[in-house]
Write a protein that holds these residues in place. Structure first.
Motif, mmCIF file in Angstrom:
data_model
loop_
_atom_site.group_PDB
_atom_site.id
_atom_site.type_symbol
_atom_site.label_atom_id
_atom_site.label_comp_id
_atom_site.label_asym_id
_atom_site.label_seq_id
_atom_site.Cartn_x
_atom_site.Cartn_y
_atom_site.Cartn_z
ATOM 1 N N ARG A 47 0.826 -1.208 0.000
ATOM 2 C CA ARG A 47 0.000 0.000 0.000
ATOM 3 C C ARG A 47 0.860 1.258 0.000
ATOM 4 N NH1 ARG A 47 -3.202 2.465 4.919
ATOM 5 N NH2 ARG A 47 -2.739 4.250 3.613
ATOM 6 N N GLU A 48 0.260 2.369 -0.379
ATOM 7 C CA GLU A 48 0.936 3.668 -0.417
ATOM 8 C C GLU A 48 0.734 4.357 0.932
ATOM 9 O OE1 GLU A 48 3.094 6.132 -0.721
ATOM 10 O OE2 GLU A 48 2.934 5.801 -2.896
ATOM 11 N N TYR A 49 1.766 4.353 1.756
ATOM 12 C CA TYR A 49 1.642 4.871 3.120
ATOM 13 C C TYR A 49 1.825 6.380 3.226
ATOM 14 C CZ TYR A 49 1.434 0.128 4.945
ATOM 15 O OH TYR A 49 1.037 -1.152 5.235
ATOM 16 N N SER A 50 2.160 7.042 2.140
ATOM 17 C CA SER A 50 2.267 8.506 2.216
ATOM 18 C C SER A 50 0.883 9.143 2.312
ATOM 19 C CB SER A 50 3.018 9.062 1.005
ATOM 20 O OG SER A 50 2.360 8.713 -0.199
ATOM 21 N N PHE A 51 -0.177 8.350 2.000
ATOM 22 C CA PHE A 51 -1.549 8.788 2.222
ATOM 23 C C PHE A 51 -2.008 8.284 3.584
ATOM 24 C CE2 PHE A 51 -1.342 8.522 -2.435
ATOM 25 C CZ PHE A 51 -1.803 9.783 -2.782
ATOM 26 N N ARG A 52 -2.775 9.092 4.321
ATOM 27 C CA ARG A 52 -3.222 8.702 5.646
ATOM 28 C C ARG A 52 -4.548 7.929 5.633
ATOM 29 N NH1 ARG A 52 -1.229 11.298 10.264
ATOM 30 N NH2 ARG A 52 -2.828 10.126 11.375
ATOM 31 N N ALA A 53 -5.182 7.815 4.476
ATOM 32 C CA ALA A 53 -6.472 7.125 4.417
ATOM 33 C C ALA A 53 -6.316 5.654 4.783
ATOM 34 C CB ALA A 53 -7.063 7.256 3.008
ATOM 35 N N SER A 54 -7.338 5.088 5.434
ATOM 36 C CA SER A 54 -7.314 3.683 5.826
ATOM 37 C C SER A 54 -7.494 2.783 4.608
ATOM 38 C CB SER A 54 -8.435 3.388 6.829
ATOM 39 O OG SER A 54 -8.280 4.142 8.002
ATOM 40 N N THR A 55 -7.006 1.547 4.708
ATOM 41 C CA THR A 55 -7.318 0.542 3.707
ATOM 42 C C THR A 55 -8.581 -0.191 4.163
ATOM 43 O OG1 THR A 55 -5.756 -0.925 4.802
ATOM 44 C CG2 THR A 55 -4.985 0.203 2.858
ATOM 45 N N PHE A 56 -9.234 -0.894 3.237
ATOM 46 C CA PHE A 56 -10.542 -1.476 3.545
ATOM 47 C C PHE A 56 -10.599 -2.957 3.201
ATOM 48 C CE2 PHE A 56 -11.358 3.015 3.038
ATOM 49 C CZ PHE A 56 -12.251 3.294 4.073
ATOM 50 N N ILE A 57 -11.298 -3.690 4.049
ATOM 51 C CA ILE A 57 -11.618 -5.089 3.784
ATOM 52 C C ILE A 57 -13.128 -5.238 3.960
ATOM 53 C CG2 ILE A 57 -11.362 -7.462 4.571
ATOM 54 C CD1 ILE A 57 -8.535 -6.712 5.480
ATOM 55 N N SER A 58 -13.776 -5.758 2.932
ATOM 56 C CA SER A 58 -15.239 -5.882 2.961
ATOM 57 C C SER A 58 -15.642 -7.328 2.704
ATOM 58 C CB SER A 58 -15.871 -4.969 1.898
ATOM 59 O OG SER A 58 -15.518 -3.621 2.123
ATOM 60 N N LEU A 59 -16.465 -7.859 3.601
ATOM 61 C CA LEU A 59 -16.914 -9.242 3.498
ATOM 62 C C LEU A 59 -18.409 -9.264 3.174
ATOM 63 C CD1 LEU A 59 -16.067 -12.238 3.904
ATOM 64 C CD2 LEU A 59 -16.762 -11.999 6.288
ATOM 65 N N TYR A 60 -18.750 -9.800 1.997
ATOM 66 C CA TYR A 60 -20.140 -9.936 1.560
ATOM 67 C C TYR A 60 -20.498 -11.428 1.575
ATOM 68 C CZ TYR A 60 -19.159 -5.263 -0.322
ATOM 69 O OH TYR A 60 -18.792 -3.954 -0.470
ATOM 70 N N THR A 61 -21.731 -11.737 1.257
ATOM 71 C CA THR A 61 -22.127 -13.144 1.241
ATOM 72 C C THR A 61 -21.497 -13.902 0.074
ATOM 73 O OG1 THR A 61 -24.126 -12.553 0.007
ATOM 74 C CG2 THR A 61 -24.317 -12.757 2.411
ATOM 75 N N ASP A 62 -21.114 -13.175 -0.983
ATOM 76 C CA ASP A 62 -20.582 -13.851 -2.174
ATOM 77 C C ASP A 62 -19.115 -13.555 -2.463
ATOM 78 O OD1 ASP A 62 -20.940 -11.189 -2.840
ATOM 79 O OD2 ASP A 62 -21.569 -11.622 -4.900
ATOM 80 N N ARG A 63 -18.479 -12.651 -1.683
ATOM 81 C CA ARG A 63 -17.100 -12.291 -1.997
ATOM 82 C C ARG A 63 -16.422 -11.604 -0.807
ATOM 83 N NH1 ARG A 63 -20.507 -8.428 -3.625
ATOM 84 N NH2 ARG A 63 -19.854 -6.226 -3.617
ATOM 85 N N LEU A 64 -15.084 -11.556 -0.885
ATOM 86 C CA LEU A 64 -14.257 -10.871 0.105
ATOM 87 C C LEU A 64 -13.351 -9.911 -0.659
ATOM 88 C CD1 LEU A 64 -13.053 -10.495 2.962
ATOM 89 C CD2 LEU A 64 -11.650 -12.535 2.534
ATOM 90 N N GLU A 65 -13.410 -8.625 -0.321
ATOM 91 C CA GLU A 65 -12.656 -7.615 -1.053
ATOM 92 C C GLU A 65 -11.569 -6.990 -0.188
ATOM 93 O OE1 GLU A 65 -16.205 -6.075 -4.089
ATOM 94 O OE2 GLU A 65 -15.365 -4.705 -2.577
ATOM 95 N N PHE A 66 -10.386 -6.835 -0.776
ATOM 96 C CA PHE A 66 -9.256 -6.146 -0.142
ATOM 97 C C PHE A 66 -8.943 -4.919 -0.990
ATOM 98 C CE2 PHE A 66 -9.004 -10.546 1.016
ATOM 99 C CZ PHE A 66 -8.497 -10.588 2.302
#
Length: 437
Positions: free
Chosen positions: A267-286
Motif C-alpha cells: 500500500r501507499e503509506y504517504s496517504f493517511r487514508a485507511s485501507t478497507f476489507i469488505s466481506l459480503y455473502t458472495d465475496r471478500l474484497e481487499f
C-alpha cells in the motif's frame, strides 16, 4: 562595525538556553550569524571569557540538537572596540529539519527563521524539509513521531527466532545511523498511525452492516488481528460425495493470507487514508491505497512480476518468512482457486488496488447440496457438544474441529470460561477444558 538583528543575524549578550533555537532556525533555513557579547540594540558588551562561551555553545549543539550539526558551525573570537565577542557562523544543514533532541520532530522542537525571530515550524514545513533532504521514499524518511515503542514487533521477531536489537533495527532501516526513527519504524511501531477498516455486510451490497471494526497498532498486530477477524467468519460448509463428507471453507486460507499480506506490504503509506476489507455473502474484497507502481501493468502483476513500492518493509516481511523474495503472492491466490470453477478478480485505478476473492460456497449449484454450519450462531454449542462427548478438550482439538485459527480459538475459549460455560484446568501444555459439574 554596526550590529543589527535581521533574518540572518541574531545578537545575544550572554550564552542562554534559547541560543539552541536560533542555531536550529538558521540551520533549517539559509544559514546566519550569531554574535555573543552584544545586546539586542547593538551595544557591544564583550565577554570575560570568550573561549568558555564558545565551548558552552559547542557542547549545547553536540548534546541537545539532532541530527549532528557540529560540522556546519564555525566559531571565531572578534575584538570590537577593545572588547571580545564570539561570532558563530551557522550554515544551512544538509539533514534538515534539525530539532531539539528532547522535544523531537514536532513544532515545539523544530524552529525556522521568520523575520528577526526564530519560531516553531508547522507540520507542513517539517514534512517539506524532510522530503527535500530525504527524497521521496516514504519509508526512508524520518518519522514526525519519535516517541515510539516496539512491543508487538519484538514479540513477532521472537516468535520467528529473528534478532531485533539496535544493530538489526539500523540494518533494516527502522532507525537511521543517528538513532532517528524512520517512517518504516513508525509503521512497525505500536504507535503506527495507519489503520485497516474491516466490515461485514448482509447480502451482496453495502446496504446493511452486520459487523465492522477498525484495526490499529503495529502492522504486525494489524496483520494478526485482521486475519483472525476474517478467519472467524470464514465459514466451513459440508457436502457429501456418497457416504463421504467433504468440508470446504468459503475462502481458501492461502488466498486470504496472501491478499492480506499484499494489502500490508504494497500500500501507499504517504496517504493517511485507511485501507478497507469488505466481506459480503458472495465475496471478500481487499482494497489497498495506491495503484500499480509506475511502469507495471495489471498483466505484469498476474504473470508474477513484482516491483515493490516499499522495499524496506518488504525486506522485513521477507526476513520473517511472511512473504517470498519474488512476486508470487498473486500467483498463489490464483492457484488456491484452481479447479474450483471460480477465479479471483483484480481491479486497479490510479490510486487503489482491489483483490476480490469469490466465496466458494456461494454458487447456486453448490448451495443446493450444502449444509451450512454457522460459526456465529452455533460455535459455542459445538464446543459444548464436543466437550460432552470427549469429557475434556484441548485448544488444538477445538481449532481443528471448528476450522479456526489459534488466536480466534483462544479468545472463544476464554470468553466461554468467563461466562461459566466451560472450566479451564491445568497450565501450559497441559491446559484443557471441561464442562462445569
Amino acid at each position: 562595525m554596526i550590529f543589527q538583528e535581521s533574518e540572518s543575524v541574531e545578537l545575544k549578550a550572554i550564552v542562554v538556553e534559547d541560543i539552541k533555537k536560533e542555531i536550529i532556525a538558521f540551520a533549517n533555513c539559509e544559514g546566519g550569524k550569531l554574535y555573543i557579547g552584544i545586546q539586542d540594540d547593538g551595544t557591544v558588551l564583550g565577554l570575560d571569557n570568550p573561549d568558555e562561551a564558545a565551548l558552552q555553545v559547542s557542547n549545547m549543539v553536540r548534546d541537545a540538537i539532532k541530527p549532528d550539526l557540529t560540522m556546519f558551525l564555525h566559531y571565531e573570537t572578534l575584538t570590537i572596540a577593545g572588547k571580545k565577542i564570539v561570532a558563530v557562523d551557522i550554515q544551512q544543514g544538509t539533514e534538515r529539519p534539525y530539532y531539539i533532541a528532547k522535544k523531537g520532530l514536532r513544532p515545539e522542537g523544530v524552529y525556522v527563521r521568520q523575520g528577526y525571530s526564530s519560531v516553531p515550524a508547522t507540520n507542513t514545513v517539517i514534512r517539506r524539509m524532510i522530503k527535500e533532504t530525504d527524497g521521496d521514499h516514504f519509508e526512508e524518511m524520518r518519522s514526525l513521531e519519535q516517541n515510539l515503542t516496539f512491543e508487538y514487533a519484538k514479540k513477532t521477531f521472537e516468535e520467528r527466532n529473528v534478532k531485533f536489537g539496535p544493530a538489526q533495527m539500523k540494518t533494516l532501516g527502522i532507525v537511521t545511523q543517528d538513532d532517528v526513527y524512520t517512517n518504516l519504524g513508525l509503521l512497525l511501531s505500536d504507535q503506527c498511525v495507519h489503520t485497516i477498516k474491516a466490515a461485514v455486510f448482509k447480502g451482496t451490497k453495502q446496504n446493511e452492516f452486520q459487523d465492522r471494526k477498525e484495526f490499529s497498532g503495529s502492522l504486525f498486530q494489524q496483520m494478526d488481528d485482521v486475519y483472525d477477524f476474517i478467519d472467524f467468519r470464514n465459514q466451513t460448509h459440508s457436502t457429501f460425495d456418497r457416504l463421504y463428507r467433504i468440508d470446504r471453507r468459503d475462502y481458501p486460507e492461502t488466498a486470504v493470507r496472501e491478499a492480506l499480506l499484499n494489502l500490508l506490504v504494497h500500500r501507499e503509506y504517504s496517504f493517511r487514508a485507511s485501507t478497507f476489507i469488505s466481506l459480503y455473502t458472495d465475496r471478500l474484497e481487499f482494497i489497498s491505497i495506491g495503484g500499480l507502481v509506475s511502469g507495471v501493468s495489471l498483466k505484469d502483476v498476474t504473470m508474477g512480476i513484482s516491483v515493490c513500492r516499499n522495499t524496506k518493509l518488504a525486506n522485513v516481511f521477507y526476513r520473517l518468512e511472511l512473504i517470498e523474495a519474488y512476486g508470487t503472492g498473486i500467483i498463489k491466490i490464483m492457484d488456491a482457486y484452481e479447479g474450483t470453477g471460480m477465479t479471483p478478480q483484480i481491479e486497479t485505478s490510479d490510486n487503489a488496488f482491489k483483490i476480490i476473492l469469490p466465496n466458494l460456497n456461494a454458487s447456486p449449484e453448490h448451495a443446493k447440496i450444502t449444509q451450512v454450519h454457522s460459526q456465529k450462531d452455533t460455535t459455542e454449542e459445538k464446543v459444548i457438544t464436543l466437550t460432552k462427548e470427549r469429557g475434556f478438550v484441548t485448544r488444538k482439538e477445538v481449532e481443528i474441529f471448528l476450522g479456526i485459527g489459534q488466536s480466534s480459538c483462544g479468545r472463544l475459549l476464554r470468553k466461554m470460561a468467563e461466562n461459566g460455560q466451560i472450566l479451564q484446568e491445568g497450565k501450559g501444555k497441559n491446559t484443557h477444558y471441561c464442562l462445569p459439574k
